[in-house]
Write a protein that holds these residues in place. Structure first.
Motif, PDB file in Angstrom:
ATOM      1  N   ILE A 229       0.840  -1.206   0.000  1.00 37.19           N
ATOM      2  CA  ILE A 229       0.000   0.000   0.000  1.00 37.19           C
ATOM      3  C   ILE A 229       0.873   1.254   0.000  1.00 37.19           C
ATOM      4  CG2 ILE A 229      -1.681   1.323   1.361  1.00 37.19           C
ATOM      5  CD1 ILE A 229      -2.948  -1.302   2.185  1.00 37.19           C
ATOM      6  N   TYR A 230       2.014   1.196   0.695  1.00 32.76           N
ATOM      7  CA  TYR A 230       2.950   2.328   0.619  1.00 32.76           C
ATOM      8  C   TYR A 230       3.361   2.570  -0.841  1.00 32.76           C
ATOM      9  CZ  TYR A 230       3.640   1.724   5.701  1.00 32.76           C
ATOM     10  OH  TYR A 230       3.452   1.637   7.057  1.00 32.76           O
ATOM     11  N   ILE A 231       3.662   1.479  -1.557  1.00 33.98           N
ATOM     12  CA  ILE A 231       4.005   1.610  -2.974  1.00 33.98           C
ATOM     13  C   ILE A 231       2.828   2.203  -3.740  1.00 33.98           C
ATOM     14  CG2 ILE A 231       4.699   0.376  -5.060  1.00 33.98           C
ATOM     15  CD1 ILE A 231       6.866   0.400  -2.968  1.00 33.98           C
ATOM     16  N   GLY A 232       1.630   1.747  -3.422  1.00 34.34           N
ATOM     17  CA  GLY A 232       0.435   2.278  -4.062  1.00 34.34           C
ATOM     18  C   GLY A 232       0.266   3.769  -3.831  1.00 34.34           C
ATOM     19  N   ILE A 233       0.630   4.227  -2.647  1.00 35.72           N
ATOM     20  CA  ILE A 233       0.555   5.662  -2.336  1.00 35.72           C
ATOM     21  C   ILE A 233       1.572   6.439  -3.168  1.00 35.72           C
ATOM     22  CG2 ILE A 233       1.062   7.358  -0.528  1.00 35.72           C
ATOM     23  CD1 ILE A 233      -0.300   5.434   1.447  1.00 35.72           C
ATOM     24  N   PHE A 234       2.768   5.876  -3.342  1.00 39.97           N
ATOM     25  CA  PHE A 234       3.765   6.530  -4.200  1.00 39.97           C
ATOM     26  C   PHE A 234       3.230   6.682  -5.631  1.00 39.97           C
ATOM     27  CE2 PHE A 234       7.108   4.197  -1.422  1.00 39.97           C
ATOM     28  CZ  PHE A 234       6.946   5.142  -0.427  1.00 39.97           C
ATOM     29  N   ILE A 235       2.640   5.610  -6.141  1.00 47.31           N
ATOM     30  CA  ILE A 235       2.101   5.638  -7.504  1.00 47.31           C
ATOM     31  C   ILE A 235       0.926   6.607  -7.591  1.00 47.31           C
ATOM     32  CG2 ILE A 235       0.937   4.233  -9.260  1.00 47.31           C
ATOM     33  CD1 ILE A 235       2.628   1.853  -8.191  1.00 47.31           C
ATOM     34  N   TYR A 236       0.081   6.595  -6.577  1.00 46.54           N
ATOM     35  CA  TYR A 236      -1.067   7.500  -6.549  1.00 46.54           C
ATOM     36  C   TYR A 236      -0.616   8.952  -6.611  1.00 46.54           C
ATOM     37  CZ  TYR A 236      -5.611   9.332  -5.015  1.00 46.54           C
ATOM     38  OH  TYR A 236      -6.799  10.009  -4.931  1.00 46.54           O
ATOM     39  N   THR A 237       0.410   9.273  -5.849  1.00 53.39           N
ATOM     40  CA  THR A 237       0.942  10.642  -5.852  1.00 53.39           C
ATOM     41  C   THR A 237       1.507  11.009  -7.215  1.00 53.39           C
ATOM     42  OG1 THR A 237       1.459  10.516  -3.482  1.00 53.39           O
ATOM     43  CG2 THR A 237       2.612  12.199  -4.765  1.00 53.39           C
ATOM     44  N   SER A 238       2.186  10.053  -7.860  1.00 55.61           N
ATOM     45  CA  SER A 238       2.790  10.340  -9.160  1.00 55.61           C
ATOM     46  C   SER A 238       1.741  10.577 -10.233  1.00 55.61           C
ATOM     47  CB  SER A 238       3.711   9.188  -9.573  1.00 55.61           C
ATOM     48  OG  SER A 238       2.974   8.046  -9.959  1.00 55.61           O
ATOM     49  N   ARG A 239       0.512  10.075 -10.017  1.00 52.08           N
ATOM     50  CA  ARG A 239      -0.550  10.235 -11.008  1.00 52.08           C
ATOM     51  C   ARG A 239      -1.347  11.528 -10.822  1.00 52.08           C
ATOM     52  NH1 ARG A 239      -4.684   6.802 -10.486  1.00 52.08           N
ATOM     53  NH2 ARG A 239      -5.212   6.960 -12.676  1.00 52.08           N
TER      54      ARG A 239
END
Length: 471
Positions: free
Chosen positions: A384-394
């Motif tokens: 989920i931490y990785i998902g948050i990184f990706i979410y921010t990048s989008r």
């Protein structure tokens, strides 16, 4: 081809590549290090299939997270999940599964992992709003309550997680430029309560020295015995290396106060690895190290793949965190910035603590190597931490004033067909704009709302375009 990958793997491509690299490394390392699990379960496939299942759950969590709105993450995954984790932590104290002297698990879930994620998101939300001095002054006491209650519920079962989480929150407050007087106030309050808890715990274990004869409520305080023993063992190990009277500081001992079995086997494994290692699957120390597939997997990786293998893993981590820093730098949304920064800090501290424990430079803890060590809740939460990184990048993007010219819309991992809205283009109906925004998990706001919500410096006056930050 680029649009295909953007649609398949939205967001920063390098974050995705680092993530998949860690998954591959994780499967290989766990398959090699899980011999003791195979012996316990009587199946060679069961441990690795369980691990792959949680990796898949983590991947699904990343995909699902991209569908959520920022408000959902802020309030449901933040404040809502925090309250749920409090309830689970209280239940775990009394009806949780006892393992290694601590009740960390409840129905197969580690509530401390949920609390860690929820507190980081909640802190990011609070900090984003606290750039307003009046809000900070009026609401800081509620943040103190949220912080203290969470750590107070986590510390009885997991001191290392408590320390890592507290460190992460203080780093976030520093990054968010919260005035020092508030940071020191929080430090004094939480530090004072922690010292008080340790003092009460020492009194309780002295009054009730035998845990089997003690009342059930004393289990909340009994973990202090383990912490005390680990600190004493660590100190003894350090002193034995500098004491000239000790002929062999690495002699394995199980005596109370000098129990160095785990740390010594870890050092032996690291030393055997050398430059290129003994070969994947050929580790000898995994048969002696408890939790070789989790708490000491770094040592097993060193033994089997040597310095070369460890450097490859560190390079993958470096690519991941460098990409996250780049994403944070590009984003102008404070909530996304603080949330990603908090997740990154806690992952980095986990890596450092795990490695230092294996090198006998830090007292024993139960911190896994993120996305590599065996685990259930920890794998999903780190995913989920990785998902948050990706979410921010989008979420960051620039929208041109040029009516109908989609080629002028620059986005980072967001398909241009999804980002087809233009606040100054009357040819695109507002309903269509909102539908497009829902597809990528953002919210359209009018130019008037932008002016009301953000300062004038958020606008780019040099090229007659508007920088839009969506919360």
């Amino acid at each position: 081809m680029k649009n295909f990958f953007n649609k398949l793997l939205p967001g920063n491509l390098y974050i995705w590549l680092a993530y998949f690299g860690l998954l591959i490394i994780s499967i290989i390392c766990l398959f090699s290090a899980s011999s003791t699990l195979v012996a316990k379960q009587g199946s060679a496939a069961a441990p690795i299939m369980r691990h792959i299942t949680f990796l898949m759950l983590g991947f699904i969590s990343i995909i699902v997270l991209q569908k959520f709105s920022t408000q959902f993450i802020r309030y449901v995954m933040g404040y809502g999940l925090l309250i749920v984790s409090w309830i689970l932590l209280v239940l775990a104290m009394f009806i949780g599964e006892l393992k290694g002297g601590a009740t960390r698990s409840l129905w197969g879930i580690q509530p401390s992992e949920l609390a860690r994620l929820a507190l980081i998101i909640s802190t990011a939300s609070f900090m984003a709003k606290s750039q307003d001095a009046e809000f900070l002054k009026a609401k800081f006491h509620w943040f103190v309550v949220m912080f203290v209650v969470t750590l107070a519920l986590v510390v009885p079962s997991n001191l290392s997680t408590t320390i890592l989480l507290a460190f992460t929150i203080f780093v976030m407050l520093f990054i968010g430029r919260i005035p020092w007087r508030y940071i020191f106030k929080l430090l004094l309050i939480s530090g004072g309560l922690f010292v008080g808890y340790i003092s009460v715990s020492l009194v309780v274990v002295n009054i009730y020295p035998v845990s089997k004869e003690a009342p059930s409520w004393t289990r909340v305080f009994r973990r202090v015995e383990t912490w005390q023993a680990r600190v004493v063992n660590f100190s003894s190990a350090i002193n034995s290396k500098t004491d000239k009277n000790v002929t062999n500081p690495y002699e394995i001992s199980d005596e109370e106060g000098i129990n160095n079995r785990q740390s010594t086997y870890a050092l032996i494994a690291i030393a055997r690895g050398g430059l290129t290692g003994v070969g994947i699957g050929d580790s000898n120390q995994k048969n002696f190290l408890p939790e070789a597939y989790s708490d000491f997997i770094f040592a097993i990786i060193c033994e089997e793949s040597g310095l070369v293998g460890i450097l490859i893993i560190f390079i993958v981590y470096f690519v991941l965190f460098f990409s996250v820093v780049n994403t944070i730098y590009k984003s102008k949304n404070l909530f996304h910035i603080y949330m990603s920064a908090g997740c990154m800090v806690i992952m980095i501290t986990q890596i450092l603590v795990h490695c230092l424990v294996c090198l006998n430079l830090f007292p024993l803890t139960g911190q896994p190597l993120p996305l590599i060590s065996n685990g259930g809740s920890s794998i999903v939460i780190n995913s989920i931490y990785i998902g948050i990184f990706i979410y921010t990048s989008r979420q960051w993007k620039f929208i041109s004033n040029t009516a109908g010219d989609k080629n002028n819309i620059a986005s980072d991992g967001v398909d241009k067909n999804d980002a087809k809205f233009d606040i100054n283009n009357p040819a695109v109906p507002l309903e269509e704009q909102n539908n497009a925004a829902d597809n990528i998990g953002v919210e359209i706001v009018s130019e008037m709302d932008i002016d009301d919500a953000y300062s004038e410096e958020k606008k780019d006056s040099t090229d007659n375009s508007v920088t839009i930050e969506i919360e």
